[in-house]
Design a protein around this motif. Sequence first.
Motif, mmCIF file in Angstrom:
data_model
loop_
_atom_site.group_PDB
_atom_site.id
_atom_site.type_symbol
_atom_site.label_atom_id
_atom_site.label_comp_id
_atom_site.label_asym_id
_atom_site.label_seq_id
_atom_site.Cartn_x
_atom_site.Cartn_y
_atom_site.Cartn_z
ATOM 1 N N LEU A 21 27.729 1.794 65.834
ATOM 2 C CA LEU A 21 27.264 1.222 64.569
ATOM 3 C C LEU A 21 25.872 1.745 64.239
ATOM 4 O O LEU A 21 25.563 2.036 63.075
ATOM 5 C CB LEU A 21 27.247 -0.305 64.660
ATOM 6 N N THR A 75 24.883 3.881 60.997
ATOM 7 C CA THR A 75 23.784 3.468 60.115
ATOM 8 C C THR A 75 22.841 4.640 59.848
ATOM 9 O O THR A 75 22.419 4.864 58.702
ATOM 10 C CB THR A 75 23.007 2.305 60.747
ATOM 11 N N THR A 89 24.461 7.051 57.519
ATOM 12 C CA THR A 89 24.458 6.501 56.163
ATOM 13 C C THR A 89 23.085 6.678 55.518
ATOM 14 O O THR A 89 22.982 7.022 54.335
ATOM 15 C CB THR A 89 24.832 5.008 56.188
ATOM 16 N N LEU A 102 26.464 3.235 50.316
ATOM 17 C CA LEU A 102 27.039 2.310 51.294
ATOM 18 C C LEU A 102 28.552 2.176 51.117
ATOM 19 O O LEU A 102 29.239 1.718 52.037
ATOM 20 C CB LEU A 102 26.378 0.936 51.170
ATOM 21 N N LEU A 130 28.954 3.816 57.620
ATOM 22 C CA LEU A 130 29.297 2.404 57.755
ATOM 23 C C LEU A 130 30.671 2.080 57.179
ATOM 24 O O LEU A 130 31.413 1.276 57.745
ATOM 25 C CB LEU A 130 28.219 1.555 57.082
ATOM 26 N N TYR A 141 27.226 -7.071 57.455
ATOM 27 C CA TYR A 141 26.055 -6.248 57.774
ATOM 28 C C TYR A 141 25.778 -5.239 56.653
ATOM 29 O O TYR A 141 24.623 -5.029 56.261
ATOM 30 C CB TYR A 141 26.300 -5.532 59.099
ATOM 31 N N ILE A 142 26.826 -4.624 56.127
ATOM 32 C CA ILE A 142 26.664 -3.644 55.048
ATOM 33 C C ILE A 142 26.067 -4.305 53.809
ATOM 34 O O ILE A 142 25.167 -3.755 53.156
ATOM 35 C CB ILE A 142 28.010 -2.976 54.717
ATOM 36 N N PHE A 201 22.412 -5.193 54.537
ATOM 37 C CA PHE A 201 21.671 -3.940 54.642
ATOM 38 C C PHE A 201 21.409 -3.358 53.249
ATOM 39 O O PHE A 201 20.298 -2.894 52.954
ATOM 40 C CB PHE A 201 22.472 -2.965 55.500
#
Length: 286
Positions: free
Chosen positions: A62, A66, A69, A221, A240, A263-264, A267
């Motif tokens: 992850l 990240t 991304t 994202l 992600l 989380y996305i 974030f």
Amino acid sequence: MMKGDRKYIVMFLLPAAAFLSIFLYYPFFKSMYLSFFRTKGFTTKTWVGLDNYVRMFSDDLLGAATLNTLELMAYVIIFQVGLALLLAILVDNITWGKGFFRMVFFFPVVISGTAIALLFVLFYNFQFGLLNTLLQDMGFDKVNWLSENMALKAVAIPTVWHYVGFYFVLFLTAMSKIPSDFYEAAKLEGITGIKKTFLLTIPLIMSDIKVVITLAITGTLKVFEFIFVLTRGQNDTEVLGTYMYKKALVDQNFGYGSTIAIYIVVFGVLLSLLANRLLKRDEITY
């Protein structure tokens, strides 16, 4: 506002509210609920509390997704937004043909992202791809465009190209709303050419630039089809969106996949707030 008007307002707002509730709010809260469970397929579901969130912070894959991304987001902000702004400035300064350029630059937006990704598969193919064919014709060696060192940059090119036209139209529309009196006054003061762009045009559309950067951040994202079609998330191109897909649908771990989805969202909100904070300044109004 009269009471009769409120009835019609509510009547027109209800379809939009229902649409948002079904396709936005319900999935979000459902994902939040599932993030507290360990799941296997559609049948097995075990309450684990915050274990998925604890696992998330120790998940190296992850973390790598990240970082990828963020790197892709940097390419999008610099090249996608930057190129859109440059094209809008150039087109805004011509006297005819704006409609033509608006149509040409916007055209990629209406094409499916999957179709564009498949087109670039043909470009990047090592054996028979267009790019390697051109290199061979010029006497150069073939290049593995989707190798570990180049894959993310190769994926960034169609990602950037896809939405340049959308942001170009937003910038061009914002520039068209600037009163001509401003430019006439600037001309009398000797502010022309590139100085006019930096001292007048860009400050006057700063609020639109903020909106576009926010859209670019949230759009990155959601990138999925370009990665999935071109690399399947291999060769250091896992982002992600693709990582969440693999955990939720390939591994059928909907609980952890839902945790990554939360989380996305968080974030993206934090990055958008940070971008607006960094761009915060006194805006010129007109």
